[in-house]
Structures are given as structure tokens and as C-alpha cells.
Design an enzyme around this catalytic site. Structure first.
Site, PDB file in Angstrom:
ATOM      1  N   GLU A  58      23.380  55.694  32.339  1.00  0.00           N
ATOM      2  CA  GLU A  58      24.201  56.161  31.220  1.00  0.00           C
ATOM      3  C   GLU A  58      24.064  57.665  31.020  1.00  0.00           C
ATOM      4  O   GLU A  58      25.035  58.347  30.681  1.00  0.00           O
ATOM      5  CB  GLU A  58      23.810  55.412  29.932  1.00  0.00           C
ATOM      6  CG  GLU A  58      24.409  54.017  29.813  1.00  0.00           C
ATOM      7  CD  GLU A  58      23.641  52.927  30.556  1.00  0.00           C
ATOM      8  OE1 GLU A  58      22.731  53.247  31.347  1.00  0.00           O
ATOM      9  OE2 GLU A  58      23.971  51.751  30.340  1.00  0.00           O
ATOM     10  N   LEU A  65      33.708  51.231  34.357  1.00  0.00           N
ATOM     11  CA  LEU A  65      33.905  52.599  33.863  1.00  0.00           C
ATOM     12  C   LEU A  65      35.379  52.991  33.822  1.00  0.00           C
ATOM     13  O   LEU A  65      35.755  53.896  33.082  1.00  0.00           O
ATOM     14  CB  LEU A  65      33.103  53.575  34.733  1.00  0.00           C
ATOM     15  CG  LEU A  65      31.572  53.394  34.628  1.00  0.00           C
ATOM     16  CD1 LEU A  65      30.854  54.148  35.739  1.00  0.00           C
ATOM     17  CD2 LEU A  65      31.061  53.852  33.264  1.00  0.00           C
ATOM     18  N   GLU A  99      21.928  44.866  30.625  1.00  0.00           N
ATOM     19  CA  GLU A  99      22.015  44.415  29.222  1.00  0.00           C
ATOM     20  C   GLU A  99      22.374  42.926  29.160  1.00  0.00           C
ATOM     21  O   GLU A  99      21.817  42.170  28.354  1.00  0.00           O
ATOM     22  CB  GLU A  99      23.063  45.239  28.471  1.00  0.00           C
ATOM     23  CG  GLU A  99      22.658  46.702  28.322  1.00  0.00           C
ATOM     24  CD  GLU A  99      23.663  47.488  27.517  1.00  0.00           C
ATOM     25  OE1 GLU A  99      23.486  47.595  26.302  1.00  0.00           O
ATOM     26  OE2 GLU A  99      24.643  47.998  28.100  1.00  0.00           O
ATOM     27  N   LYS A 111      34.419  44.781  43.050  1.00  0.00           N
ATOM     28  CA  LYS A 111      34.083  45.841  42.072  1.00  0.00           C
ATOM     29  C   LYS A 111      32.613  45.737  41.679  1.00  0.00           C
ATOM     30  O   LYS A 111      32.205  46.177  40.620  1.00  0.00           O
ATOM     31  CB  LYS A 111      34.963  45.729  40.824  1.00  0.00           C
ATOM     32  CG  LYS A 111      36.443  46.009  41.078  1.00  0.00           C
ATOM     33  CD  LYS A 111      36.696  47.499  41.323  1.00  0.00           C
ATOM     34  CE  LYS A 111      38.176  47.784  41.539  1.00  0.00           C
ATOM     35  NZ  LYS A 111      38.427  49.187  41.913  1.00  0.00           N
ATOM     36  N   ARG A 112      31.823  45.134  42.553  1.00  0.00           N
ATOM     37  CA  ARG A 112      30.379  44.972  42.344  1.00  0.00           C
ATOM     38  C   ARG A 112      30.083  44.289  41.006  1.00  0.00           C
ATOM     39  O   ARG A 112      29.124  44.585  40.319  1.00  0.00           O
ATOM     40  CB  ARG A 112      29.648  46.325  42.439  1.00  0.00           C
ATOM     41  CG  ARG A 112      29.949  47.113  43.715  1.00  0.00           C
ATOM     42  CD  ARG A 112      29.710  46.295  44.980  1.00  0.00           C
ATOM     43  NE  ARG A 112      29.939  47.079  46.196  1.00  0.00           N
ATOM     44  CZ  ARG A 112      30.980  46.910  47.032  1.00  0.00           C
ATOM     45  NH1 ARG A 112      31.895  45.957  46.797  1.00  0.00           N
ATOM     46  NH2 ARG A 112      31.093  47.651  48.115  1.00  0.00           N
ATOM     47  N   ARG A 141      26.280  59.440  33.236  1.00  0.00           N
ATOM     48  CA  ARG A 141      27.707  59.222  32.928  1.00  0.00           C
ATOM     49  C   ARG A 141      28.084  59.818  31.572  1.00  0.00           C
ATOM     50  O   ARG A 141      29.242  59.745  31.162  1.00  0.00           O
ATOM     51  CB  ARG A 141      28.022  57.718  32.893  1.00  0.00           C
ATOM     52  CG  ARG A 141      27.549  56.942  34.110  1.00  0.00           C
ATOM     53  CD  ARG A 141      28.487  57.028  35.293  1.00  0.00           C
ATOM     54  NE  ARG A 141      27.915  56.305  36.419  1.00  0.00           N
ATOM     55  CZ  ARG A 141      27.362  56.875  37.497  1.00  0.00           C
ATOM     56  NH1 ARG A 141      27.350  58.190  37.633  1.00  0.00           N
ATOM     57  NH2 ARG A 141      26.846  56.136  38.459  1.00  0.00           N
ATOM     58  N   LEU A 151      29.123  48.196  32.962  1.00  0.00           N
ATOM     59  CA  LEU A 151      30.432  48.386  32.331  1.00  0.00           C
ATOM     60  C   LEU A 151      31.450  48.872  33.364  1.00  0.00           C
ATOM     61  O   LEU A 151      31.132  49.731  34.191  1.00  0.00           O
ATOM     62  CB  LEU A 151      30.278  49.450  31.237  1.00  0.00           C
ATOM     63  CG  LEU A 151      31.542  49.941  30.543  1.00  0.00           C
ATOM     64  CD1 LEU A 151      32.117  48.844  29.664  1.00  0.00           C
ATOM     65  CD2 LEU A 151      31.220  51.175  29.705  1.00  0.00           C
ATOM     66  N   GLY A 160      25.271  47.926  31.820  1.00  0.00           N
ATOM     67  CA  GLY A 160      25.658  46.721  31.089  1.00  0.00           C
ATOM     68  C   GLY A 160      25.279  45.440  31.822  1.00  0.00           C
ATOM     69  O   GLY A 160      25.127  44.389  31.189  1.00  0.00           O
ATOM     70  N   ALA A 208      27.340  45.884  38.429  1.00  0.00           N
ATOM     71  CA  ALA A 208      27.270  47.353  38.348  1.00  0.00           C
ATOM     72  C   ALA A 208      27.498  47.850  36.931  1.00  0.00           C
ATOM     73  O   ALA A 208      27.683  49.038  36.719  1.00  0.00           O
ATOM     74  CB  ALA A 208      28.298  47.970  39.299  1.00  0.00           C
TER      75      ALA A 208
HETATM   76  C1  1HE Z   1      33.029  50.178  39.730  1.00  0.00           C
HETATM   77  C2  1HE Z   1      31.777  50.179  39.105  1.00  0.00           C
HETATM   78  C3  1HE Z   1      31.737  50.327  37.695  1.00  0.00           C
HETATM   79  C4  1HE Z   1      31.469  49.921  41.222  1.00  0.00           C
HETATM   80  N1  1HE Z   1      32.904  50.470  37.039  1.00  0.00           N
HETATM   81  N2  1HE Z   1      34.174  50.314  39.032  1.00  0.00           N
HETATM   82  N3  1HE Z   1      27.563  51.687  36.073  1.00  0.00           N
HETATM   83  C5  1HE Z   1      27.313  52.611  37.030  1.00  0.00           C
HETATM   84  O1  1HE Z   1      27.282  53.794  36.772  1.00  0.00           O
HETATM   85  C6  1HE Z   1      27.175  52.067  38.422  1.00  0.00           C
HETATM   86  C7  1HE Z   1      28.318  52.534  39.279  1.00  0.00           C
HETATM   87  N4  1HE Z   1      28.343  51.879  40.581  1.00  0.00           N
HETATM   88  C8  1HE Z   1      27.556  52.264  41.615  1.00  0.00           C
HETATM   89  O2  1HE Z   1      26.684  53.101  41.483  1.00  0.00           O
HETATM   90  C9  1HE Z   1      27.831  51.599  42.947  1.00  0.00           C
HETATM   91  O3  1HE Z   1      29.117  51.019  42.903  1.00  0.00           O
HETATM   92  C10 1HE Z   1      26.823  50.489  43.313  1.00  0.00           C
HETATM   93  C11 1HE Z   1      25.446  51.103  43.592  1.00  0.00           C
HETATM   94  C12 1HE Z   1      26.692  49.436  42.210  1.00  0.00           C
HETATM   95  C13 1HE Z   1      27.310  49.751  44.571  1.00  0.00           C
HETATM   96  O4  1HE Z   1      27.598  50.703  45.598  1.00  0.00           O
HETATM   97  P1  1HE Z   1      28.538  50.265  46.832  1.00  0.00           P
HETATM   98  O5  1HE Z   1      28.534  51.415  47.799  1.00  0.00           O
HETATM   99  O6  1HE Z   1      28.137  48.937  47.324  1.00  0.00           O
HETATM  100  O7  1HE Z   1      30.004  50.072  46.203  1.00  0.00           O
HETATM  101  P2  1HE Z   1      31.096  51.168  45.782  1.00  0.00           P
HETATM  102  O8  1HE Z   1      31.870  51.604  46.977  1.00  0.00           O
HETATM  103  O9  1HE Z   1      30.485  52.261  44.985  1.00  0.00           O
HETATM  104  O10 1HE Z   1      31.998  50.348  44.779  1.00  0.00           O
HETATM  105  C14 1HE Z   1      32.905  49.358  45.239  1.00  0.00           C
HETATM  106  C15 1HE Z   1      34.072  49.340  44.265  1.00  0.00           C
HETATM  107  O11 1HE Z   1      33.586  48.956  42.980  1.00  0.00           O
HETATM  108  C16 1HE Z   1      34.674  50.730  44.076  1.00  0.00           C
HETATM  109  O12 1HE Z   1      36.034  50.558  43.774  1.00  0.00           O
HETATM  110  P3  1HE Z   1      37.181  50.831  44.885  1.00  0.00           P
HETATM  111  O13 1HE Z   1      38.462  50.551  44.178  1.00  0.00           O
HETATM  112  O14 1HE Z   1      36.997  52.261  45.293  1.00  0.00           O
HETATM  113  O15 1HE Z   1      36.882  49.885  46.015  1.00  0.00           O
HETATM  114  C17 1HE Z   1      33.970  51.243  42.838  1.00  0.00           C
HETATM  115  O16 1HE Z   1      34.705  52.217  42.127  1.00  0.00           O
HETATM  116  C18 1HE Z   1      33.888  49.968  42.028  1.00  0.00           C
HETATM  117  N5  1HE Z   1      32.810  50.019  41.030  1.00  0.00           N
HETATM  118  N6  1HE Z   1      30.831  50.024  40.059  1.00  0.00           N
HETATM  119  C19 1HE Z   1      34.075  50.455  37.709  1.00  0.00           C
HETATM  120  N7  1HE Z   1      30.589  50.305  37.000  1.00  0.00           N
HETATM  121  C20 1HE Z   1      28.207  48.390  27.219  1.00  0.00           C
HETATM  122  S1  1HE Z   1      27.755  49.912  27.712  1.00  0.00           S
HETATM  123  C21 1HE Z   1      27.170  49.754  29.322  1.00  0.00           C
HETATM  124  C22 1HE Z   1      27.143  51.097  29.973  1.00  0.00           C
HETATM  125  C23 1HE Z   1      27.008  50.970  31.449  1.00  0.00           C
HETATM  126  O17 1HE Z   1      27.055  49.919  32.009  1.00  0.00           O
HETATM  127  S2  1HE Z   1      26.812  52.455  32.270  1.00  0.00           S
HETATM  128  C24 1HE Z   1      26.564  51.992  33.926  1.00  0.00           C
HETATM  129  C25 1HE Z   1      27.840  51.982  34.705  1.00  0.00           C
END
Ligand code: 1HE
Length: 282
Positions: free
Chosen positions: A155, A89, A135, A48-49, A158, A87, A132, A85
């Protein structure tokens, strides 16, 4: 300096066994100091990265609340290609406004416990250091970035806002204006840019971050514990104070540090030419 941690603190094996699968720990001897140890804490959710779900964040809390007393520095690293990656989500949809506030305040408490905890923390950043995850990195004391690291705050895309202390800590590293740009446009900064703007302190080749962090942790362990305490707890508070309060607090902290027997011993050693001189930069 007397360590406030209980010398009968939870044995490492018990602590490790109590943690979720997404948080691993291992002890390494600090080469520089007999009996001192470095705790390596690993985010271990690479499928889940290393997205930070509640279980993982609570696992981090458990580690930082129960550091074994021999631990003088922590290295925070990650399995897989990415630091984090951000929080998880998938857990966000279940939160109403009240639960959202409680969730953010929970992150605040846990990250505060990292920043103002017992020992300095050195983060190894690689791949995605997003939301996060960034953070969390900002709550650590020294950041070593591998050249694969990249930083983003998606953010805005999203429809959410930072909630893990990012709006307090990140502007102190890169400025409000750069953070606003990252949040408004969703842009990513690469490792070189992150180094230039002050996110990371060290930039190393891919795969070299852990070794560099362990080397730095060894240096941290070799410091007088009182100095490490002052750097972690007094310095950031002084820097946020009005100057008059800051100067007074600095004097008090300086007097406390120099009055410690450890300082006296180290200064005697220097004057007797028993310790190395300061080196010029490499
Ligand atoms: C996740 C998350 C996540 C990956 N929550 N499940 N963060 C983001 O908006 C970043 C979202 N993630 C991405 O943009 C990409 O995953 C990456 C660039 C980090 C990596 O890409 P990649 O192609 O290597 O991996 P993937 O195929 O996108 O993800 C692999 C799995 O991890 C996949 O799940 P699967 O069940 O389909 O295999 C994704 O859904 C899962 N995954 N990132 C949940 N973030 C206290 S407030 C803080 C606010 C924030 O942090 S906002 C930023 C959120």
C-alpha cells in the site's frame, strides 16, 4: 444447537448459478459427520492473480450470506498460482473520497460476515497473499499456507492504505510493529516467516493445501456446533474485553455450552470410553 439458518436456504445450484465467474463453489461431504458438508469456495480470477474487484467481493458476500444449512465449515481457496494480489487497482482510480469510504466499509461488512458468520472458514494460502488478499485471509479462522505463499502490503508504494480491516486484524496476528514495517518498506515475507510470525497456522508442501484444509474442516465439522459458535463469536470478543467482562462472558458461554444436550452426550461417551483420547503431537 439449533442452526439459525433457514432449512429452506437457497439450493446450492441456484446459489452457484447466481455467482460471478470469479467465485466458484462446490460441496464436499464431511467424512467425519453424516449429513454434514464442507463448502469449498474458490477465487477464480487467475488471469488477474485473483485481484479482488467489486464483482468478486460481492460474490463472496452472496456465498457467506446464503450458506446451505448442511454446511458446517468452509474452505476458501484459489485457482492458479496465487491466493490473491489484493484490491483490483484498476477500480481504484474511479473512486473519490466518499466512494472510497463506502468501498472500504463494504469490504468491512463482507469480511465481518466471514469472521463472525455461521461456520468456521479455513483459507488455503499460496503464491501472492498481498494487500486486500492478506486482509481477506485474516478474516478467516484457520490459515493453511503452502510453501509458495508470500505476504506483502505494498500500500505504501501504491500511495494508499489498507481498507479491508487489515489494520484491525493483522496487528492481532503479527503485532503493530511488524505490520508497520511491511507497509513502510513494502517487504515480502516468505511462507516460513509467515508461519513463524503467526499469519498461518499450518505450513504444507506446494499443492497440498486443499487436502490439509479439507482434513481440518472435517475436524471442525465433528465439533459440537455450540463449541464452534463459541470459538467464532465469544472467544474473539472475550479476548478484546477488559478482564472482568471477559471472565463473566466466559462463564456465561461455558455454562451455555455445557448445558447443551450435545455436550452431555459427548461427556457421557468419553466417560464410557466410547470416544478417542487426546493424542500426543505427531
Ligand atoms: C492486477 C493486480 C491488482 C495483478 N489489481 N490487476 N496489490 C498489489 O499491489 C499487487 C500487484 N500485483 C503484483 O505485484 C503482481 O501482479 C503479482 C506479484 C501478484 C503477480 O505477478 P505476475 O507476474 O504473476 O502477474 P502480472 O503480469 O503482474 O499480472 C497479471 C495480470 O493481473 C495483469 O493484467 P494484464 O491485463 O496485464 O494481464 C495485472 O495487471 C493484473 N493484476 N495484480 C489489478 N492488484 C481494501 S484495500 C486493499 C489495498 C490493496 O490490496 S493494495 C495491494 C494491491
Amino acid at each position: 444447537m439449533q442452526d439459525s439458518r433457514n432449512s429452506t436456504s437457497v439450493p446450492l445450484a441456484d446459489l452457484a448459478a447466481s455467482l460471478p465467474a470469479s467465485v466458484k463453489i462446490a460441496l464436499f461431504p464431511a467424512q467425519s459427520v453424516p449429513d454434514a458438508q464442507i463448502l469449498v469456495v474458490t477465487l477464480a480470477r487467475p488471469h488477474k492473480r485473483n485481484a479482488l474487484d467489486d464483482i468478486t467481493v460481492l460474490g463472496l458476500a452472496a456465498v457467506f450470506e446464503a450458506l446451505p444449512s448442511a454446511v458446517r465449515a468452509v474452505v476458501l481457496e484459489s485457482e492458479g498460482e496465487h491466493f490473491s494480489a489484493g484490491l483490483d487497482l484498476s477500480e481504484l482510480n474511479e473512486l473519490d473520497i466518499g466512494a472510497g469510504i463506502a468501498h472500504s466499509r463494504l469490504w468491512h461488512r463482507i469480511f465481518e460476515n466471514i469472521q463472525f458468520g455461521q461456520v468456521p472458514v479455513i483459507a488455503v494460502l499460496k503464491g501472492a497473499v498481498i494487500g486486500g488478499g492478506l486482509e481477506l485471509a485474516c478474516a478467516t479462522h484457520i490459515r493453511v499456507a503452502e510453501t509458495t505463499a508470500y505476504y506483502a502490503l505494498p500500500e505504501g508504494q501504491r500511495g494508499i492504505f489498507v481498507g479491508g480491516g487489515g489494520s484491525v486484524r493483522l496487528p492481532r496476528l503479527i503485532g503493530v510493529s511488524r505490520m508497520a514495517d511491511m507497509m513502510l518498506t513494502g517487504r515480502s515475507h516468505d511462507a516460513e516467516a509467515g508461519q513463524a510470525m503467526g499469519i498461518s497456522h499450518y505450513l504444507v508442501d506446494a499443492g497440498k493445501g486443499r487436502d490439509k484444509a479439507l482434513e481440518l474442516a472435517g475436524k471442525v465439522c465433528a465439533n459440537a456446533p455450540m463449541t464452534n459458535f463459541a470459538v467464532m463469536h465469544a472467544l474473539p470478543r472475550i479476548a478484546e474485553s477488559d478482564p472482568a467482562t471477559g471472565y463473566l462472558t466466559e462463564s456465561l458461554m461455558a455454562a451455555i455450552a455445557q448445558g447443551d444436550v450435545e455436550a452431555k452426550r459427548r461427556i457421557r461417551d468419553f466417560l464410557a470410553k466410547r470416544t478417542p483420547k487426546v493424542k500426543e503431537p505427531d
